[in-house]
Motif scaffolding. Structure first.
Motif, PDB file in Angstrom:
ATOM      1  N   PRO A 140       0.814  -1.225   0.000  1.00 46.84           N
ATOM      2  CA  PRO A 140       0.000   0.000   0.000  1.00 46.84           C
ATOM      3  C   PRO A 140       0.847   1.276   0.000  1.00 46.84           C
ATOM      4  O   PRO A 140       0.391   2.330  -0.377  1.00 46.84           O
ATOM      5  N   ARG A 141       2.108   1.163   0.459  1.00 39.88           N
ATOM      6  CA  ARG A 141       2.978   2.325   0.409  1.00 39.88           C
ATOM      7  C   ARG A 141       4.325   1.848  -0.101  1.00 39.88           C
ATOM      8  O   ARG A 141       4.672   0.685   0.026  1.00 39.88           O
ATOM      9  N   LYS A 142       5.090   2.749  -0.656  1.00 38.00           N
ATOM     10  CA  LYS A 142       6.383   2.343  -1.206  1.00 38.00           C
ATOM     11  C   LYS A 142       7.322   1.924  -0.079  1.00 38.00           C
ATOM     12  O   LYS A 142       7.467   2.637   0.918  1.00 38.00           O
ATOM     13  N   SER A 143       7.926   0.759  -0.241  1.00 40.27           N
ATOM     14  CA  SER A 143       8.870   0.289   0.780  1.00 40.27           C
ATOM     15  C   SER A 143       9.785  -0.762   0.160  1.00 40.27           C
ATOM     16  O   SER A 143       9.466  -1.356  -0.869  1.00 40.27           O
ATOM     17  N   GLY A 144      10.910  -0.969   0.811  1.00 35.96           N
ATOM     18  CA  GLY A 144      11.831  -1.976   0.322  1.00 35.96           C
ATOM     19  C   GLY A 144      13.129  -1.934   1.099  1.00 35.96           C
ATOM     20  O   GLY A 144      13.302  -1.127   2.022  1.00 35.96           O
ATOM     21  N   ILE A 145      14.029  -2.834   0.719  1.00 34.88           N
ATOM     22  CA  ILE A 145      15.349  -2.878   1.364  1.00 34.88           C
ATOM     23  C   ILE A 145      16.319  -2.063   0.519  1.00 34.88           C
ATOM     24  O   ILE A 145      16.346  -2.186  -0.718  1.00 34.88           O
ATOM     25  N   ALA A 146      17.083  -1.242   1.209  1.00 33.16           N
ATOM     26  CA  ALA A 146      18.023  -0.371   0.498  1.00 33.16           C
ATOM     27  C   ALA A 146      19.412  -0.500   1.118  1.00 33.16           C
ATOM     28  O   ALA A 146      19.560  -0.740   2.314  1.00 33.16           O
ATOM     29  N   LYS A 147      20.397  -0.354   0.267  1.00 33.23           N
ATOM     30  CA  LYS A 147      21.796  -0.409   0.703  1.00 33.23           C
ATOM     31  C   LYS A 147      22.312   1.018   0.891  1.00 33.23           C
ATOM     32  O   LYS A 147      22.105   1.877   0.032  1.00 33.23           O
ATOM     33  N   MET A 148      22.969   1.218   2.029  1.00 36.64           N
ATOM     34  CA  MET A 148      23.498   2.558   2.290  1.00 36.64           C
ATOM     35  C   MET A 148      24.682   2.842   1.355  1.00 36.64           C
ATOM     36  O   MET A 148      25.590   2.019   1.220  1.00 36.64           O
ATOM     37  N   VAL A 149      24.652   3.981   0.714  1.00 38.76           N
ATOM     38  CA  VAL A 149      25.746   4.388  -0.174  1.00 38.76           C
ATOM     39  C   VAL A 149      26.666   5.367   0.567  1.00 38.76           C
ATOM     40  O   VAL A 149      27.882   5.302   0.441  1.00 38.76           O
ATOM     41  N   ALA A 150      26.074   6.271   1.325  1.00 39.84           N
ATOM     42  CA  ALA A 150      26.856   7.239   2.105  1.00 39.84           C
ATOM     43  C   ALA A 150      26.164   7.448   3.442  1.00 39.84           C
ATOM     44  O   ALA A 150      24.939   7.640   3.488  1.00 39.84           O
ATOM     45  N   GLU A 151      26.939   7.399   4.504  1.00 37.40           N
ATOM     46  CA  GLU A 151      26.370   7.641   5.829  1.00 37.40           C
ATOM     47  C   GLU A 151      27.004   8.919   6.388  1.00 37.40           C
ATOM     48  O   GLU A 151      28.188   8.951   6.700  1.00 37.40           O
ATOM     49  N   ASP A 152      26.207   9.950   6.462  1.00 40.35           N
ATOM     50  CA  ASP A 152      26.681  11.224   7.011  1.00 40.35           C
ATOM     51  C   ASP A 152      27.999  11.671   6.372  1.00 40.35           C
ATOM     52  O   ASP A 152      28.972  12.001   7.061  1.00 40.35           O
ATOM     53  N   ARG A 153      27.988  11.651   5.056  1.00 42.01           N
ATOM     54  CA  ARG A 153      29.165  12.171   4.333  1.00 42.01           C
ATOM     55  C   ARG A 153      29.165  13.699   4.416  1.00 42.01           C
ATOM     56  O   ARG A 153      28.140  14.340   4.157  1.00 42.01           O
ATOM     57  N   VAL A 154      30.293  14.268   4.797  1.00 47.48           N
ATOM     58  CA  VAL A 154      30.380  15.730   4.898  1.00 47.48           C
ATOM     59  C   VAL A 154      30.726  16.302   3.532  1.00 47.48           C
ATOM     60  O   VAL A 154      31.732  15.922   2.922  1.00 47.48           O
ATOM     61  N   LEU A 155      29.874  17.189   3.059  1.00 38.99           N
ATOM     62  CA  LEU A 155      30.143  17.921   1.819  1.00 38.99           C
ATOM     63  C   LEU A 155      30.534  19.337   2.216  1.00 38.99           C
ATOM     64  O   LEU A 155      29.858  19.962   3.042  1.00 38.99           O
ATOM     65  N   GLU A 156      31.589  19.824   1.653  1.00 39.50           N
ATOM     66  CA  GLU A 156      32.046  21.161   2.009  1.00 39.50           C
ATOM     67  C   GLU A 156      32.456  21.896   0.730  1.00 39.50           C
ATOM     68  O   GLU A 156      33.322  21.411  -0.019  1.00 39.50           O
ATOM     69  N   ALA A 157      31.828  23.030   0.487  1.00 39.13           N
ATOM     70  CA  ALA A 157      32.170  23.809  -0.713  1.00 39.13           C
ATOM     71  C   ALA A 157      33.529  24.487  -0.533  1.00 39.13           C
ATOM     72  O   ALA A 157      33.859  24.879   0.588  1.00 39.13           O
ATOM     73  N   PRO A 158      34.323  24.599  -1.604  1.00 34.85           N
ATOM     74  CA  PRO A 158      34.008  24.141  -2.958  1.00 34.85           C
ATOM     75  C   PRO A 158      34.265  22.640  -3.109  1.00 34.85           C
ATOM     76  O   PRO A 158      35.250  22.122  -2.583  1.00 34.85           O
ATOM     77  N   CYS A 159      33.347  21.956  -3.778  1.00 37.41           N
ATOM     78  CA  CYS A 159      33.548  20.533  -4.041  1.00 37.41           C
ATOM     79  C   CYS A 159      32.937  20.207  -5.399  1.00 37.41           C
ATOM     80  O   CYS A 159      32.178  20.992  -5.962  1.00 37.41           O
ATOM     81  N   GLU A 217      10.603   2.903   4.432  1.00 39.40           N
ATOM     82  CA  GLU A 217       9.140   2.885   4.336  1.00 39.40           C
ATOM     83  C   GLU A 217       8.621   4.279   4.069  1.00 39.40           C
ATOM     84  O   GLU A 217       9.021   5.243   4.749  1.00 39.40           O
ATOM     85  N   GLU A 218       7.722   4.357   3.097  1.00 41.86           N
ATOM     86  CA  GLU A 218       7.136   5.650   2.744  1.00 41.86           C
ATOM     87  C   GLU A 218       6.443   6.272   3.946  1.00 41.86           C
ATOM     88  O   GLU A 218       5.744   5.584   4.697  1.00 41.86           O
ATOM     89  N   ILE A 219       6.637   7.550   4.115  1.00 46.45           N
ATOM     90  CA  ILE A 219       5.935   8.307   5.152  1.00 46.45           C
ATOM     91  C   ILE A 219       5.298   9.537   4.513  1.00 46.45           C
ATOM     92  O   ILE A 219       5.665   9.949   3.405  1.00 46.45           O
ATOM     93  N   ASP A 220       4.332  10.097   5.239  1.00 47.83           N
ATOM     94  CA  ASP A 220       3.787  11.372   4.778  1.00 47.83           C
ATOM     95  C   ASP A 220       4.855  12.445   4.936  1.00 47.83           C
ATOM     96  O   ASP A 220       5.779  12.297   5.750  1.00 47.83           O
TER      97      ASP A 220
END
Ligand SMILES: [Fe+2]
Length: 244
Positions: A140-159, A217-220
């Motif tokens: 009834p709502r979008k859901s599934g198993i996902a693999k983490m690609v980045a966990e709290d990766r820090v982006l800092e300009a300029p990048c 899991e999909e949320i509002d």
């Protein structure tokens, strides 16, 4: 009125390249060469190229509450909530900028059937991202198993500009601003309810026995999540109406 420079603005270069690469007449997926060309254009862009002053402290101005500098630029440091600056949208792609105040979070969301190029224009942010391991259920709502690609990766300009694809590169992501920051996004194609590309928000449920994976899991849309709008203040864009 001062004579305008004959040099094409960077945002015009970006638009023109997107128009060629993503226009409806094109068959299939953009090539790696196309993606690199767009990344090169984005890598060369700074906030001023899209009408944003990312550095000035609003408190130094007469109007402390104003979001605009005296010359009409959006003051990135004065943004008090996530603010979207719309540059262009057509059936094939969109260009826009999200300005964040420090501490604001853009919740976990997906980009169905899209290529997304993102360029952090100023400031720093934490990014978390996932890719689906299988096609997610949608009822009834979008859901599934996902693999983490980045966990709290820090982006800092300029990048460098980043890219994500429909099934790789971290298609589902969230951002938290560590300082005031702005992200220039190119979405191809744009979100569309009509064409089955809705924007969906997710909660993540860790899988204790499977490190690096989570059930999404999909949320509002979170009640406290608001995005304001601000008018684009950068160089005028010439758009090919035949294409868009
Ligand atoms: Fe996104």
């Amino acid at each position: 009125m001062a004579m305008e420079s004959m040099e094409m603005s960077k945002v015009q270069q970006l638009y023109d390249a997107c128009n060629i690469i993503f226009s409806s007449g094109k068959e299939g997926f953009p090539t790696l060469r196309h993606i690199r060309l767009l990344q090169d254009i984005l890598d060369d862009m700074n906030p001023m190229d899209v009408g944003i002053d990312g550095l000035s402290d609003a408190r130094s101005l007469e109007e402390e509450s104003s979001l605009r500098s005296p010359d009409g630029l959006i003051l990135g440091q004065a943004v008090s909530q996530i603010t979207y600056v719309h540059v262009h949208e057509c059936d094939d792609f969109s260009i826009g900028i999200f300005c964040f105040p420090a501490g604001a979070t853009f919740p976990l969301h997906d980009h169905p059937h899209m290529v997304v190029l993102s360029k952090l224009l100023y400031g720093s942010a934490l990014m978390k991202s996932y890719d689906w391991t299988t096609t997610p259920n949608s009822y009834p709502r979008k859901s599934g198993i996902a693999k983490m690609v980045a966990e709290d990766r820090v982006l800092e300009a300029p990048c460098k500009a980043s890219v994500l694809f429909s099934r790789s590169g971290g298609n589902i992501h969230s951002f938290t601003a560590l300082t005031p920051c702005a992200i220039l996004d190119v979405l191809a194609p744009p979100y569309s309810e009509e064409f089955d590309r809705p924007s969906t928000y997710f909660a993540e449920i860790p899988i204790p026995s499977l490190s690096g994976y989570a059930v999404l899991e999909e949320i509002d849309l979170p009640d406290d999540f608001r995005v304001a709008g601000a008018a684009y203040a950068g160089p005028e864009l010439t758009v090919e109406s035949d294409y868009c």
